[in-house]
Design a protein around this motif. Structure first.
Motif, short mmCIF file in Angstrom:
data_model
loop_
_atom_site.label_atom_id
_atom_site.label_comp_id
_atom_site.label_asym_id
_atom_site.label_seq_id
_atom_site.Cartn_x
_atom_site.Cartn_y
_atom_site.Cartn_z
N VAL A 1 -2.76 15.81 -5.20
CA VAL A 1 -3.35 17.11 -5.54
C VAL A 1 -4.61 17.36 -4.72
N ALA A 2 -5.39 16.30 -4.49
CA ALA A 2 -6.63 16.47 -3.72
C ALA A 2 -6.35 16.94 -2.30
N PHE B 1 0.81 -1.22 0.00
CA PHE B 1 0.00 0.00 0.00
C PHE B 1 0.85 1.27 0.00
N LEU B 2 2.17 1.14 0.22
CA LEU B 2 3.03 2.32 0.17
C LEU B 2 3.02 2.96 -1.21
N TYR B 3 2.68 2.17 -2.23
CA TYR B 3 2.64 2.71 -3.59
C TYR B 3 1.49 3.70 -3.78
N MET B 4 0.53 3.72 -2.88
CA MET B 4 -0.59 4.66 -3.04
C MET B 4 -0.54 5.81 -2.03
N VAL B 5 0.53 5.88 -1.23
CA VAL B 5 0.66 7.00 -0.28
C VAL B 5 1.09 8.24 -1.05
N PRO B 6 0.41 9.38 -0.86
CA PRO B 6 0.72 10.59 -1.64
C PRO B 6 1.93 11.35 -1.11
N PHE B 7 3.11 10.75 -1.19
CA PHE B 7 4.32 11.42 -0.72
C PHE B 7 4.59 12.74 -1.44
N PRO B 8 4.32 12.87 -2.77
CA PRO B 8 4.55 14.18 -3.42
C PRO B 8 3.76 15.32 -2.79
N LEU B 9 2.69 14.98 -2.07
CA LEU B 9 1.90 16.02 -1.39
C LEU B 9 2.77 16.78 -0.40
N ILE C 1 -0.25 -2.25 -9.24
CA ILE C 1 0.63 -1.16 -8.79
C ILE C 1 0.30 0.13 -9.54
N LEU C 2 -0.01 0.03 -10.83
CA LEU C 2 -0.39 1.22 -11.59
C LEU C 2 -1.64 1.87 -11.00
N ALA C 3 -2.58 1.05 -10.57
CA ALA C 3 -3.79 1.58 -9.94
C ALA C 3 -3.44 2.31 -8.63
N PHE C 4 -2.52 1.74 -7.86
CA PHE C 4 -2.07 2.39 -6.62
C PHE C 4 -1.40 3.73 -6.93
N LEU C 5 -0.56 3.74 -7.96
CA LEU C 5 0.15 4.97 -8.32
C LEU C 5 -0.82 6.04 -8.79
N ALA C 6 -1.87 5.63 -9.49
CA ALA C 6 -2.90 6.59 -9.93
C ALA C 6 -3.57 7.23 -8.71
N LEU C 7 -3.87 6.41 -7.70
CA LEU C 7 -4.48 6.94 -6.48
C LEU C 7 -3.53 7.90 -5.77
N ALA C 8 -2.24 7.54 -5.71
CA ALA C 8 -1.26 8.42 -5.08
C ALA C 8 -1.19 9.77 -5.79
N LEU D 1 -3.43 18.79 -13.77
CA LEU D 1 -2.31 18.48 -14.66
C LEU D 1 -1.08 18.10 -13.84
N VAL D 2 -0.99 18.63 -12.63
CA VAL D 2 0.10 18.23 -11.73
C VAL D 2 -0.05 16.75 -11.38
N SER D 3 -1.30 16.29 -11.20
CA SER D 3 -1.54 14.86 -10.96
C SER D 3 -1.00 14.03 -12.11
N LEU D 4 -1.23 14.50 -13.31
CA LEU D 4 -0.75 13.78 -14.49
C LEU D 4 0.78 13.73 -14.50
N VAL D 5 1.42 14.84 -14.15
CA VAL D 5 2.89 14.87 -14.10
C VAL D 5 3.39 13.87 -13.06
N ILE D 6 2.74 13.84 -11.90
CA ILE D 6 3.14 12.90 -10.84
C ILE D 6 2.97 11.47 -11.32
N PHE D 7 1.82 11.18 -11.93
CA PHE D 7 1.53 9.81 -12.37
C PHE D 7 2.55 9.35 -13.42
N VAL D 8 2.83 10.21 -14.39
CA VAL D 8 3.79 9.84 -15.44
C VAL D 8 5.17 9.59 -14.82
N SER D 9 5.58 10.45 -13.90
CA SER D 9 6.88 10.28 -13.24
C SER D 9 6.95 8.95 -12.50
N LEU D 10 5.90 8.63 -11.77
CA LEU D 10 5.87 7.38 -11.01
C LEU D 10 5.87 6.16 -11.92
N VAL D 11 5.04 6.19 -12.95
CA VAL D 11 4.91 5.03 -13.84
C VAL D 11 6.20 4.79 -14.60
#
Length: 689
Positions: free
Chosen positions: A428-429, A318-326, A416-423, A387-397
């Motif tokens: 941003v949320a 579940f660490l893959y879905m923690v929003p550390f960039p926040l 894992i991709l689903a977890f990264l999308a949530l993160a 769009l920042v979410s998109l930048v984060i997701f692309v970087s993670l993936v």
């Protein structure tokens, strides 16, 4: 301003001590299982023998399969509807059959018999998923609060029940055309399902009666071989290793003296806190004196560490879905960028120390956080934040895919991709919480600074109405400091400079005609009527009063402390111009303090820049020549005067900053104070062609 370790006061040290104690308390109390392995790869460590007895845990797939098999014995529950039976039997007894009325008792009796067996819909009884012979199946029929087993073969489907009615009646009344009579009198409609499937009761009874699926599939004794060096890790070995790891971390872990392990945790906690401290000390030591901002920074660091440890304990995946960039976005709102980067890196270190796949997570979220901070500079309004979410997701993936390519991680890629999308979405949320933190820690965000710098703010509008000359001066000063701030760059807060320039002279509203820029507009001449007849000391007191008046007005309008500091420091402890007049008139030089502002001196680079630009902008209005040399002499004179008075002693402004500022001002002044073209008047008697 150079700061040494001994200059740091105790209140600034206390948050670090508290953070260290919190780290020590929340750090894991068991050792980490220090083996990395995955199915299909060779075991790269020494031969591993079991140090203790442990059970072999079944995989989730094995448990799911066994539960599925045990579900084969499900007996469905049906509820018997007495209400439907009574209603339809009563309707059958009231049938108007005309000349066939003699059939009525037989119809009622036959329908009653059919209902006694039970009628279901044409879909039939819900049989067990593993059943291949319906004749051997049974169901429970709940009637009168009692449930009894009934063979499925004895229950009628709706179509079969209607056929049964016709067949039984036809055997006795052969001379009648019963089908036509039944259709004409809607007799078939009196047969409807009276057994209804009860899913909730079926599942409840099954769960209570089904044998519990064992979570283990074997046992390994202490000393037994688990895996040999260079042996390929098969699915069976992987399952044993997973079981060994779970038992190790849950019950054993560190097997040495407990105090030694705790001492190690204490050293790690101290090391992390010292890294954070020196990151601040070497990049922006002034931040150590800003207790509110410092506590906020350490709070964000604590958020990342606690998230890491709690989620890792619950389920490492579940660490893959923690929003550390926040955390990076939260820091960006109040912390200088050159401090943000090392502190954010340090806050992610617990991932490497305690988490499985820690270095993978560290690199992923480090890149994502820094990319988010950069992207937020461009996408920080309304919907564009996503769009920042998109930048984060692309970087993670991209980063995670890179680790997958070198087989550094092993897991369900799509999951894992689903977890990264949530993160990415959570990162941003969760950003609007920064406005709550702004209130809790009494901070000033970039977005709020931009709002305060808008000229439609009520206080600025009031300044325009009461002291239009001062308002004009503030606008020009805003443009001047913004240009200087952009040229100096670095960690300089240009938004703060702009807002400080607009509000630094709000105290002049209390007595606007005391100041030349307003009295000139009011009288339409260069005469200084306000100060006529006043002694230099009286005039100086009125002039100096605009600083405490400004602080009073700022407090009434709840301006942030950072802006109130500009009001207090923009003249520092310098003396006003009436002191020179006082001396020229033969006044006592010992009264100098009565002509000096109360200070304090500027204690930030931004305040020092505003002080110089304020004096330059005011003095430039009296320039008779706007040649570069005249402008250079003016700027040089003002900067030298401030330095001689020691106004920069408490500010961390460098000689390089001052030289850059002087160069910018010398180039800027001619462009705003140049002579206008004198357009000639039209001579009389000439006609336009």
């Amino acid at each position: 301003m150079n700061v040494s370790l001994k200059d740091i006061k105790f209140p600034s040290r206390l948050p670090f001590l508290v953070l260290m104690l919190i780290f020590f308390v929340i750090f894991p109390r068991t050792a980490k299982f220090n083996y990395d392995y995955k199915k299909g790869s060779a075991w790269k460590y020494e031969t591993l023998l079991a140090q203790f007895d442990f059970p072999i845990l079944k995989t989730d797939e094995q448990i799911s399969e066994e539960k599925s098999k045990s579900a084969g014995g499900v007996i469905p529950y049906y509820r018997y509807s007495e209400e439907i039976v009574n209603k339809n039997l009563k309707a059958a007894g009231s049938l108007s059959l005309g000349r066939a009325s003699a059939l009525r008792p037989a119809i009622v009796s036959t329908i009653k018999d059919i209902y006694s067996h039970g009628v279901v819909s044409d879909e039939g009884v819900k049989l067990s998923r593993n059943s291949s012979d319906a004749s051997r199946e049974v169901l429970y029929v709940q009637k009168d609060k009692r449930a009894s087993k009934v063979p499925v073969s004895e229950v009628y489907k709706l179509t079969d029940a209607k056929a049964k009615l016709l067949a039984d009646m036809s055997g006795t009344y052969r001379s009648w055309n019963l089908d036509s009579i039944f259709r004409a009198n809607n007799v078939y409609d009196l047969i409807v399902p009276n057994l209804f499937y009860d899913k909730q009761t079926t599942e409840l009874v099954h769960d209570e009666s089904s044998p519990t699926v064992s979570p283990t599939s074997g046992f390994v004794n202490a000393g037994q071989l688990i895996v040999s060096k260079d042996e390929i890790v098969t699915a069976e070995i992987e399952q044993i290793l997973d079981s060994y790891k779970a038992e190790y971390e849950a019950t054993m872990g560190y097997d040495g003296p407990k105090f030694v392990f705790l001492a190690g945790n204490f050293i790690l906690a101290l090391a992390l806190v010292l890294i954070i401290f020196f990151c601040i000390f070497f990049t922006n030591a002034a931040l150590l004196d800003d207790l509110n901002r410092l506590c906020y920074l350490l709070f964000v660091v604590l958020f990342t560490c606690v998230s890491t440890l709690l989620v890792n304990k619950a389920n490492p995946q579940f660490l893959y879905m923690v929003p550390f960039p926040l955390a990076a976005l939260w820091l960006l709102g109040f912390i200088p960028k050159k401090v943000l980067v090392p502190v954010y890196i340090t806050s992610l270190m617990p991932l490497m120390i305690f988490a499985r796949d820690g270095y993978v997570l560290f690199v992923m979220f480090l890149l994502a956080g820094l990319a988010a901070g950069y992207a937020f500079k461009f996408f920080n309004r309304s919907w564009s934040q996503f769009l920042v979410s998109l930048v984060i997701f692309v970087s993670l993936v991209v980063t995670y895919s890179g680790f997958c390519m070198i087989e550094a991680v092993n897991g369900d890629y799509l999951k894992i991709l689903a977890f990264l999308a949530l993160a990415s979405i959570f990162s941003v949320a969760g950003y609007p919480l920064v406005f709550l933190f702004e209130k809790l820690f009494n901070l000033l965000s970039t977005s709020r600074l931009k709002d305060l710098a808008e000229t439609d703010q009520p206080l600025l509008q009031e300044l325009f109405e009461k002291a239009p000359g001062t308002y004009d001066h503030s606008l020009k000063l805003k443009n001047m400091v913004e240009l200087v701030g952009q040229k100096i760059g670095g960690s300089l807060n240009v938004n703060l400079l702009r807002a400080g320039a607009l509000y630094h002279d709000v105290g002049k509203m209390k007595n606007p005609l005391c100041f030349t820029e307003n009295s000139k507009l009011a009288t339409g001449s260069d005469r200084d009527d306000y100060h006529a007849g006043k002694t230099p000391l009286e005039s100086a007191r009125d002039i100096i009063e605009h600083v405490p008046a400004g602080l009073e007005i700022a407090a009434a309008h709840k301006l942030p402390k950072e802006l109130r500091d500009f009001i207090a420091t923009h003249h520092g402890t310098s003396y006003c111009s009436f002191y020179i007049k006082h001396l020229n008139e033969g006044g006592d030089p010992s009264l100098k303090e009565s002509f000096c502002y109360g200070g304090p001196k500027p204690f930030t680079r931004e305040q020092a820049i505003l002080m110089v630009c304020d004096s330059v902008e005011a003095a430039s209005r009296s320039l008779k020549s706007t040649t570069p040399e005249a402008c250079r002499q003016l700027v040089e004179k003002i900067v030298t005067s401030k330095m001689e008075q020691g106004q920069f002693d408490d500010a961390n402004i460098t000689v390089k900053d001052l030289n850059t500022m002087k160069k910018v001002l010398v180039e800027y002044l001619p462009s705003v104070n140049h002579e206008r073209v004198a357009y000639p008047d039209r001579k009389p008697g000439r006609k336009a062609r």
